[in-house]
Design a protein around this motif. Structure first.
Motif, PDB file in Angstrom:
ATOM      1  N   VAL A   4       0.825  -1.218   0.000  1.00  0.00           N
ATOM      2  CA  VAL A   4       0.000   0.000   0.000  1.00  0.00           C
ATOM      3  C   VAL A   4       0.855   1.261   0.000  1.00  0.00           C
ATOM      4  N   SER A   5       2.073   1.182   0.499  1.00  0.00           N
ATOM      5  CA  SER A   5       2.969   2.343   0.472  1.00  0.00           C
ATOM      6  C   SER A   5       3.340   2.740  -0.951  1.00  0.00           C
ATOM      7  N   ALA A   6       3.224   1.825  -1.875  1.00  0.00           N
ATOM      8  CA  ALA A   6       3.571   2.097  -3.275  1.00  0.00           C
ATOM      9  C   ALA A   6       2.427   2.742  -4.052  1.00  0.00           C
ATOM     10  N   TYR A   7       1.220   2.788  -3.486  1.00  0.00           N
ATOM     11  CA  TYR A   7       0.063   3.332  -4.200  1.00  0.00           C
ATOM     12  C   TYR A   7      -0.115   4.810  -3.884  1.00  0.00           C
ATOM     13  N   PRO A   8       0.004   5.696  -4.869  1.00  0.00           N
ATOM     14  CA  PRO A   8      -0.158   7.133  -4.599  1.00  0.00           C
ATOM     15  C   PRO A   8      -1.569   7.509  -4.170  1.00  0.00           C
ATOM     16  N   GLU A   9      -2.541   6.674  -4.445  1.00  0.00           N
ATOM     17  CA  GLU A   9      -3.924   6.946  -4.032  1.00  0.00           C
ATOM     18  C   GLU A   9      -4.087   6.877  -2.517  1.00  0.00           C
ATOM     19  N   VAL A  10      -3.217   6.139  -1.850  1.00  0.00           N
ATOM     20  CA  VAL A  10      -3.320   5.946  -0.398  1.00  0.00           C
ATOM     21  C   VAL A  10      -2.603   7.098   0.310  1.00  0.00           C
ATOM     22  N   ASN A  46      -8.238  -4.097  -8.681  1.00  0.00           N
ATOM     23  CA  ASN A  46      -6.985  -4.451  -9.349  1.00  0.00           C
ATOM     24  C   ASN A  46      -5.738  -4.218  -8.510  1.00  0.00           C
ATOM     25  N   GLN A  47      -5.906  -3.570  -7.369  1.00  0.00           N
ATOM     26  CA  GLN A  47      -4.730  -3.358  -6.524  1.00  0.00           C
ATOM     27  C   GLN A  47      -4.966  -3.854  -5.099  1.00  0.00           C
ATOM     28  N   ILE A  48      -5.918  -3.289  -4.402  1.00  0.00           N
ATOM     29  CA  ILE A  48      -6.098  -3.626  -2.984  1.00  0.00           C
ATOM     30  C   ILE A  48      -6.444  -5.104  -2.786  1.00  0.00           C
ATOM     31  N   HIS A  96     -12.670   5.061 -10.965  1.00  0.00           N
ATOM     32  CA  HIS A  96     -11.271   4.899 -10.571  1.00  0.00           C
ATOM     33  C   HIS A  96     -11.161   4.119  -9.255  1.00  0.00           C
ATOM     34  N   TYR A  97     -12.069   4.410  -8.333  1.00  0.00           N
ATOM     35  CA  TYR A  97     -12.043   3.692  -7.062  1.00  0.00           C
ATOM     36  C   TYR A  97     -12.294   2.198  -7.283  1.00  0.00           C
TER      37      TYR A  97
END
Length: 165
Positions: A96-102, A133-135, A126-127
């Motif tokens: 999650v540290s790699a996701y700019p959305e977080v 696809n990520q979380i 987008h959410y």
């Protein structure tokens, strides 16, 4: 990541004033700050540098208006993990540290969840893509509960320093 045991730093009245003013406006020049706290510029700068070196001031940031940048949707996501092991938690936190959305990630207690994330995206499409696809593809994620912010009632980054002695 926070260190397991943080050393407490003793602050005097002038340090608290400096921190209070910098939290409200991090763009103050040293001269402006010195004037506000009643110091000459050199001792003021020495105090600010000491607060930085001691880790009290972590960084200076500019707060942006999400909506004016097209990031209209803020979500709070509660995440449940399948196993409570240090390795599983470390892998999740790295992902999650790699996701700019977080914007924020907290390991929490008191809910049927292990983590709480604050996420900012342009819209629901987008959410949806981010979630699926990520979380949900992070190893160990066993449950997700999303809530959406309708209105920001209070959005403050300043810590309350008035109670410190």
């Amino acid at each position: 990541m926070l260190k397991k045991f943080e050393t407490l730093i003793a602050l005097d009245k002038t340090d608290r004033k400096i921190l209070d003013h910098l939290q409200k406006d991090g763009s103050l020049t040293n001269q402006q700050l010195a004037d506000k706290v009643g110091l000459s510029p050199s001792p003021c700068l020495r105090r600010v540098r000491a607060l930085e070196q001691n880790g009290v001031i972590v960084r200076t940031a500019t707060i942006l208006n999400h909506k004016k940048l097209g990031l209209a949707l803020t979500a709070i996501i509660l995440i449940g993990m399948d196993r409570h092991t240090p390795e599983r938690f470390a892998a999740f936190e790295e992902a999650v540290s790699a996701y700019p959305e977080v914007l924020e990630c907290y390991l929490i207690t008191g809910h049927d969840a292990d983590y709480m994330l604050k996420v900012v995206v342009p819209d629901m499409d987008h959410y949806h893509h981010f979630l699926l696809n990520q979380i949900t593809r992070i190893a160990g994620v066993s449950g997700v509960h999303s809530s959406f912010v309708l209105r920001r009632v209070l959005d403050n980054t300043a810590l309350p320093l008035g109670y410190l002695s």
